[in-house]
Design a protein around this motif. Structure first.
Motif, PDB file in Angstrom:
ATOM      1  N   GLU A 137       1.289  15.883 -11.236  1.00  0.00           N
ATOM      2  CA  GLU A 137       0.967  14.637 -11.942  1.00  0.00           C
ATOM      3  C   GLU A 137       1.437  13.415 -11.159  1.00  0.00           C
ATOM      4  N   GLY A 138       2.493  13.576 -10.366  1.00  0.00           N
ATOM      5  CA  GLY A 138       3.040  12.437  -9.627  1.00  0.00           C
ATOM      6  C   GLY A 138       2.400  12.212  -8.280  1.00  0.00           C
ATOM      7  N   LEU A 139       1.426  13.046  -7.898  1.00  0.00           N
ATOM      8  CA  LEU A 139       0.784  12.892  -6.598  1.00  0.00           C
ATOM      9  C   LEU A 139       0.062  11.552  -6.496  1.00  0.00           C
ATOM     10  N   ASN A 140       0.191  10.923  -5.342  1.00  0.00           N
ATOM     11  CA  ASN A 140      -0.524   9.677  -5.086  1.00  0.00           C
ATOM     12  C   ASN A 140      -1.954  10.023  -4.685  1.00  0.00           C
ATOM     13  N   TRP A 141      -2.891   9.798  -5.587  1.00  0.00           N
ATOM     14  CA  TRP A 141      -4.282  10.205  -5.349  1.00  0.00           C
ATOM     15  C   TRP A 141      -4.969   9.333  -4.311  1.00  0.00           C
ATOM     16  N   ILE A 142      -4.400   8.176  -4.024  1.00  0.00           N
ATOM     17  CA  ILE A 142      -4.970   7.322  -2.974  1.00  0.00           C
ATOM     18  C   ILE A 142      -4.856   8.035  -1.629  1.00  0.00           C
TER      19      ILE A 142
END
Length: 397
Positions: A137-142
């Protein structure tokens, strides 16, 4: 500080060999190449290309994009939790369980990984090891979208640099039950690159670094294996032309997703849009070109105007003579030929010399001639569009 980086790099290289995707990639190439050789022997009575044809000629491209991804990852400071790397590996393995490269586009791998992390991870927290759901959930999707876009560029380049000799001949049943030829363009690209992971001995070297960070102040390095590839075919025109046309479309899509990914630094919703555009766009490209190919007249088929060359075995007399797949042999030693039997009978009219009139794919006539040696007439290395070898051999016996 340098010692910390070197130590973490050694740890990262060691963990590289623990990633199941590395061994799955080796198994995938082994199975696909072996399966292709069995099919060639079944269709043509001989092996056409050597083992490993699916990855030959890709090492330089792999190195270039490995360095590019590493430079972007370390330079911008892209931090990913190991569970995200494991998710990418798992999705890649699932998409290739049928031992095909069709789903190896980063649009599918990263797109489905995104959907799983966003849609499934929150509900699977009770079944995952401690901390995994939070890391997903904390992954930076950018940053995730940026890596996907760069891999799509690699896929586009792989398509664009496809040559005539890179495509693989096949026999398939046509709409009227006759055997027709087609060529497949299939390549696998293995790209290992270095990224940052939470917890380690590396400390930030600038106030803004790492830009795409997770919670934490110290970082380690991880060498990550990634797979991407191409897999398509063409019946209505030379396959290398089809591959290059698709490459242009994929290149435009890659630049579009890259632009949208960069725009996501200003709004998180652009990152979501990048994954949606990549998934829908890549599938649309595949369906569009497949539909266009179905509507074309069969290119690799028998003709009353001459004998169509489906493939030429590398290092064979025909290869040294300069005969190319996709050309049509119209005359041999002054005799017009339209069947394989007529072709070899025309060659045997002169045991010392052979002259061929060949029409290339531009419609121009080329003259090829050479001296013949003992045993060569039936070992020229030309594969024609004909009835499947195993059925033809049964009838002749």
């Amino acid at each position: 500080m340098l010692n910390d980086w070197l130590t973490e790099l050694l740890y990262g290289i060691g963990n590289f060999f623990l990633n199941p995707l590395l061994y799955w990639g080796l198994l995938l190439t082994l199975f696909v190449s072996s399966s292709r050789i069995r099919k060639e022997r079944n269709n043509f009575g001989t092996k056409v290309f050597d083992f490993g044809k699916e990855w030959t000629g890709t090492w330089m491209l792999s190195l270039i994009f490995a360095l590019l991804l590493t430079a972007v990852s370390i330079g911008a400071g892209i931090v990913m939790a190991p569970v995200v790397v494991l998710l990418i590996s798992a999705v890649t393995i699932v998409l290739t369980l049928l031992f095909r490269f069709t789903w190896l586009s980063s649009a599918y791998i990263f797109g489905f990984s995104f959907l799983l992390a966003v849609g499934a991870a929150p509900y699977a927290a009770d079944y995952l090891p401690a901390g995994w759901a939070d890391d997903l959930e904390g992954l930076n999707w950018i940053s995730f979208a940026l890596i996907m876009s760069i891999l799509m560029l690699a896929e586009a380049v792989l398509l664009l640099k496809t040559k005539r000799e890179d495509t693989l001949p096949e026999l398939v049943k046509g709409p009227r039950g006759r055997w027709i030829g087609q060529h497949r363009f299939r390549k696998l690209l293995f790209i290992p690159f270095v990224l940052l992971v939470p917890a380690g001995a590396i400390e930030p070297f600038a106030p803004w670094w790492p830009f795409f960070h997770l919670n934490g102040t110290n970082y380690g390095l991880l060498l990550v294996p990634l797979l991407t590839g191409i897999d398509g075919f063409a019946k209505g025109r030379p396959a290398f032309i089809e591959a290059r046309k698709q490459g242009k479309a994929v290149l435009i899509l890659a630049f579009l997703t890259l632009a949208v990914s960069l725009a996501s630094m200003y709004s998180y919703y652009f990152a979501i849009a990048a994954f949606v555009i990549a998934l829908i766009g890549r599938e649309a490209i595949t369906l569009y070109f497949r539909s266009k190919d179905r509507k074309r007249k069969m290119y690799y088929t028998e003709s009353s105007k001459g004998l169509f060359v489906l493939a030429v075995i590398p290092q064979s007399p025909a290869d040294r003579l300069g005969i190319l797949a996709g050309e049509r042999i119209e005359k041999v030693n002054g005799i017009r030929v339209t069947t394989e039997r007529a072709f070899y009978e025309a060659i045997q009219t002169n045991s010392q010399y052979c002259k061929m009139e060949i029409r290339d794919d531009q419609g121009e006539i080329r003259i090829k001639q050479r001296a013949m040696y003992e045993g060569e007439p039936h070992e020229l290395g030309i594969i024609f569009v004909q009835e499947q070898w195993r059925y033809a051999s049964r009838e002749s016996s």
